[in-house]
Design a protein around this motif. Sequence first.
Motif, PDB file in Angstrom:
ATOM      1  N   UNK A   1      37.558  -8.888 102.141  1.00  0.00           N
ATOM      2  CA  UNK A   1      36.590  -8.881 101.032  1.00  0.00           C
ATOM      3  C   UNK A   1      35.157  -8.598 101.498  1.00  0.00           C
ATOM      4  N   UNK A   2      35.019  -7.927 102.618  1.00  0.00           N
ATOM      5  CA  UNK A   2      33.672  -7.678 103.121  1.00  0.00           C
ATOM      6  C   UNK A   2      33.498  -6.289 103.684  1.00  0.00           C
ATOM      7  N   UNK A   3      34.208  -5.307 103.133  1.00  0.00           N
ATOM      8  CA  UNK A   3      34.146  -3.954 103.674  1.00  0.00           C
ATOM      9  C   UNK A   3      32.783  -3.322 103.406  1.00  0.00           C
ATOM     10  N   UNK A   4      32.098  -2.945 104.460  1.00  0.00           N
ATOM     11  CA  UNK A   4      30.860  -2.167 104.388  1.00  0.00           C
ATOM     12  C   UNK A   4      30.491  -1.757 105.810  1.00  0.00           C
ATOM     13  N   UNK A   5      29.664  -0.725 105.987  1.00  0.00           N
ATOM     14  CA  UNK A   5      29.359  -0.246 107.341  1.00  0.00           C
ATOM     15  C   UNK A   5      28.736  -1.310 108.242  1.00  0.00           C
ATOM     16  N   UNK A   6      27.981  -2.233 107.667  1.00  0.00           N
ATOM     17  CA  UNK A   6      27.323  -3.260 108.469  1.00  0.00           C
ATOM     18  C   UNK A   6      28.290  -4.316 108.980  1.00  0.00           C
ATOM     19  N   UNK A   7      29.533  -4.327 108.486  1.00  0.00           N
ATOM     20  CA  UNK A   7      30.525  -5.313 108.907  1.00  0.00           C
ATOM     21  C   UNK A   7      31.600  -4.726 109.808  1.00  0.00           C
ATOM     22  N   UNK A   8      31.317  -3.551 110.378  1.00  0.00           N
ATOM     23  CA  UNK A   8      32.228  -2.938 111.350  1.00  0.00           C
ATOM     24  C   UNK A   8      31.407  -2.612 112.593  1.00  0.00           C
ATOM     25  N   UNK A   9      31.835  -3.127 113.731  1.00  0.00           N
ATOM     26  CA  UNK A   9      31.052  -2.997 114.965  1.00  0.00           C
ATOM     27  C   UNK A   9      31.818  -2.245 116.037  1.00  0.00           C
ATOM     28  N   UNK A  10      31.070  -1.563 116.887  1.00  0.00           N
ATOM     29  CA  UNK A  10      31.644  -0.985 118.095  1.00  0.00           C
ATOM     30  C   UNK A  10      31.910  -2.107 119.093  1.00  0.00           C
ATOM     31  N   UNK A  11      32.865  -1.886 119.987  1.00  0.00           N
ATOM     32  CA  UNK A  11      33.044  -2.823 121.088  1.00  0.00           C
ATOM     33  C   UNK A  11      31.810  -2.777 121.972  1.00  0.00           C
ATOM     34  N   UNK A  12      31.518  -3.877 122.651  1.00  0.00           N
ATOM     35  CA  UNK A  12      30.359  -3.899 123.543  1.00  0.00           C
ATOM     36  C   UNK A  12      30.563  -2.893 124.667  1.00  0.00           C
ATOM     37  N   UNK A  13      29.474  -2.360 125.152  1.00  0.00           N
ATOM     38  CA  UNK A  13      29.538  -1.346 126.209  1.00  0.00           C
ATOM     39  C   UNK A  13      30.222  -1.917 127.449  1.00  0.00           C
ATOM     40  N   UNK A  14      31.179  -1.158 127.985  1.00  0.00           N
ATOM     41  CA  UNK A  14      31.896  -1.613 129.172  1.00  0.00           C
ATOM     42  C   UNK A  14      33.013  -2.584 128.890  1.00  0.00           C
ATOM     43  N   UNK A  15      33.359  -2.809 127.608  1.00  0.00           N
ATOM     44  CA  UNK A  15      34.434  -3.738 127.280  1.00  0.00           C
ATOM     45  C   UNK A  15      35.786  -3.154 127.661  1.00  0.00           C
ATOM     46  N   UNK A  16      36.805  -4.021 127.686  1.00  0.00           N
ATOM     47  CA  UNK A  16      38.139  -3.578 128.079  1.00  0.00           C
ATOM     48  C   UNK A  16      38.749  -2.584 127.117  1.00  0.00           C
ATOM     49  N   UNK A  17      38.359  -2.629 125.845  1.00  0.00           N
ATOM     50  CA  UNK A  17      38.843  -1.684 124.838  1.00  0.00           C
ATOM     51  C   UNK A  17      37.633  -0.986 124.222  1.00  0.00           C
ATOM     52  N   UNK A  18      37.030  -0.044 124.946  1.00  0.00           N
ATOM     53  CA  UNK A  18      35.751   0.545 124.508  1.00  0.00           C
ATOM     54  C   UNK A  18      35.819   1.312 123.197  1.00  0.00           C
ATOM     55  N   UNK A  19      36.988   1.838 122.824  1.00  0.00           N
ATOM     56  CA  UNK A  19      37.078   2.618 121.602  1.00  0.00           C
ATOM     57  C   UNK A  19      37.400   1.808 120.366  1.00  0.00           C
ATOM     58  N   UNK A  20      37.585   0.494 120.524  1.00  0.00           N
ATOM     59  CA  UNK A  20      38.020  -0.326 119.395  1.00  0.00           C
ATOM     60  C   UNK A  20      36.859  -0.634 118.455  1.00  0.00           C
ATOM     61  N   UNK A  21      37.150  -0.619 117.171  1.00  0.00           N
ATOM     62  CA  UNK A  21      36.214  -1.082 116.159  1.00  0.00           C
ATOM     63  C   UNK A  21      36.565  -2.515 115.780  1.00  0.00           C
ATOM     64  N   UNK A  22      35.531  -3.330 115.565  1.00  0.00           N
ATOM     65  CA  UNK A  22      35.723  -4.742 115.233  1.00  0.00           C
ATOM     66  C   UNK A  22      35.270  -5.017 113.803  1.00  0.00           C
ATOM     67  N   UNK A  23      36.015  -5.864 113.122  1.00  0.00           N
ATOM     68  CA  UNK A  23      35.653  -6.310 111.773  1.00  0.00           C
ATOM     69  C   UNK A  23      34.965  -7.660 111.889  1.00  0.00           C
ATOM     70  N   UNK A  24      33.825  -7.805 111.225  1.00  0.00           N
ATOM     71  CA  UNK A  24      33.085  -9.061 111.270  1.00  0.00           C
ATOM     72  C   UNK A  24      32.795  -9.544 109.852  1.00  0.00           C
ATOM     73  N   UNK A  25      32.225 -10.735 109.766  1.00  0.00           N
ATOM     74  CA  UNK A  25      31.755 -11.360 108.523  1.00  0.00           C
ATOM     75  C   UNK A  25      32.907 -11.681 107.581  1.00  0.00           C
TER      76      UNK A  25
END
Length: 422
Positions: free
Chosen positions: A230-254
């Motif tokens: 119930x929180x879909x919007x561009x501000x609630x989808x994040x890139x993985x942190x630089x140098x993370x184990x899964x660099x191409x993964x998108x994260x859902x927040x909020x």
Amino acid sequence: MDTPELSAAVVQRIVHHVYLSCVSDLGCKQHFCSPVAPCRLAVDFLGPFLTLKLVASLWNTAVKTYKLDAFFSNVEEGVYYPHSWHINTRVRKAVLLSRYRVFRTIQAEAAHHGVYVAYDFGGPQGCAGASEVVIKAWTFDSEPEIEYHHEIEAYKILQGCPGVPETFGTAEYEPLCDVHALPMQKLGPTLEELTSLLPQRRFDARMVLTVAIQMIERYRDIHVRGLIHSGTKPANICLASRGAGTPGMLYVIDFGFSLPVADNLPLPSAHRIDVVGNRRFMSVLAHHGISKSQRDDLESLGYLLSYLFHGELPWDIPRITRLRSFRGFTNGEEGQKQQQAQQQPQQDQPQVWRLKMATPGSKLFRGMDECFHEFWRDVKSLGYGEIPDYEKMRSRFAMCLEEHEKSCAPRGWWDVWDQFSK
């Protein structure tokens, strides 16, 4: 002056000199902690000062009158928070949960809820090995208690779910700041931040396809665990942190607006729920307070994909109008038209949900690959609470992405960020 007063004055001076001596020996260039909540390195140097509190009542009394709530090092230059009641000020009053020092605000649109970046000095190396985390903080001065409990419960359920940030422990109350704080994994920039860097604020076809594939996977895993985002919007989808184990993964927040998957199938609840979420991206039924199911997240995803490709949605205020309003163009015929539009009664303006219902997929996904139209037909044909065929949706987008990448080399999210942030 009698002897007790003289003794107290002498002890106070001794306290001052012992404290300064201990602080001068601190073993790293910058300490984010404070005497009230020292890191492990600081404890070693403050040992003599703190130990005497336990064995000498006169010393302990003198220490209580000595100012110990100041931090060892300043971490923000030229930042002033004048309102003591505002959460921005509260989280900076003291160390949070005995190990986190806030130093940057990510978002604090309301005075009772904020998201911050903080140093975590709770490891064995203390401040010398401090890492960065995100802190979500709430006050209960007004309505955010329900949102707080939704978010806390959601992260408990989703712990270990791919593409959902890790939380460190549970949310706890910090009496020194009078806030509830939840420490979380620090991620990269949001899709909203990435969009702001791009030409015309639009993603290309490959980028939108990548978002579609990953978000279908995210929502599949979230729905399987019994939650609706119930929180879909561009501000609630994040890139993985630089140098993370899964660099191409998108994260859902909020997950403050998250809800359990409906348990009253096959019909929606007879009780109207609060309308929560971003009205630009929420589903049509969500506008009316109808209980949500899996299809609502996927419908919102469809609006998101259209927005990322076109840079706007059909029900957005025309971009030229926004620019004129922002720049204050109020002269001439255009200015008169703008003033008339602003004076137009709110009830005469089309409602967003009506515009959504009147917008066909052919317009929503104009100029986009056929897989988006097929996705939309599948979403709109879902019954209430029906489990979507996530793999069918994902595989169509994946096949289309393969076709696009035959002529272009794949790019990672951070490659795009670095290219346009220079």
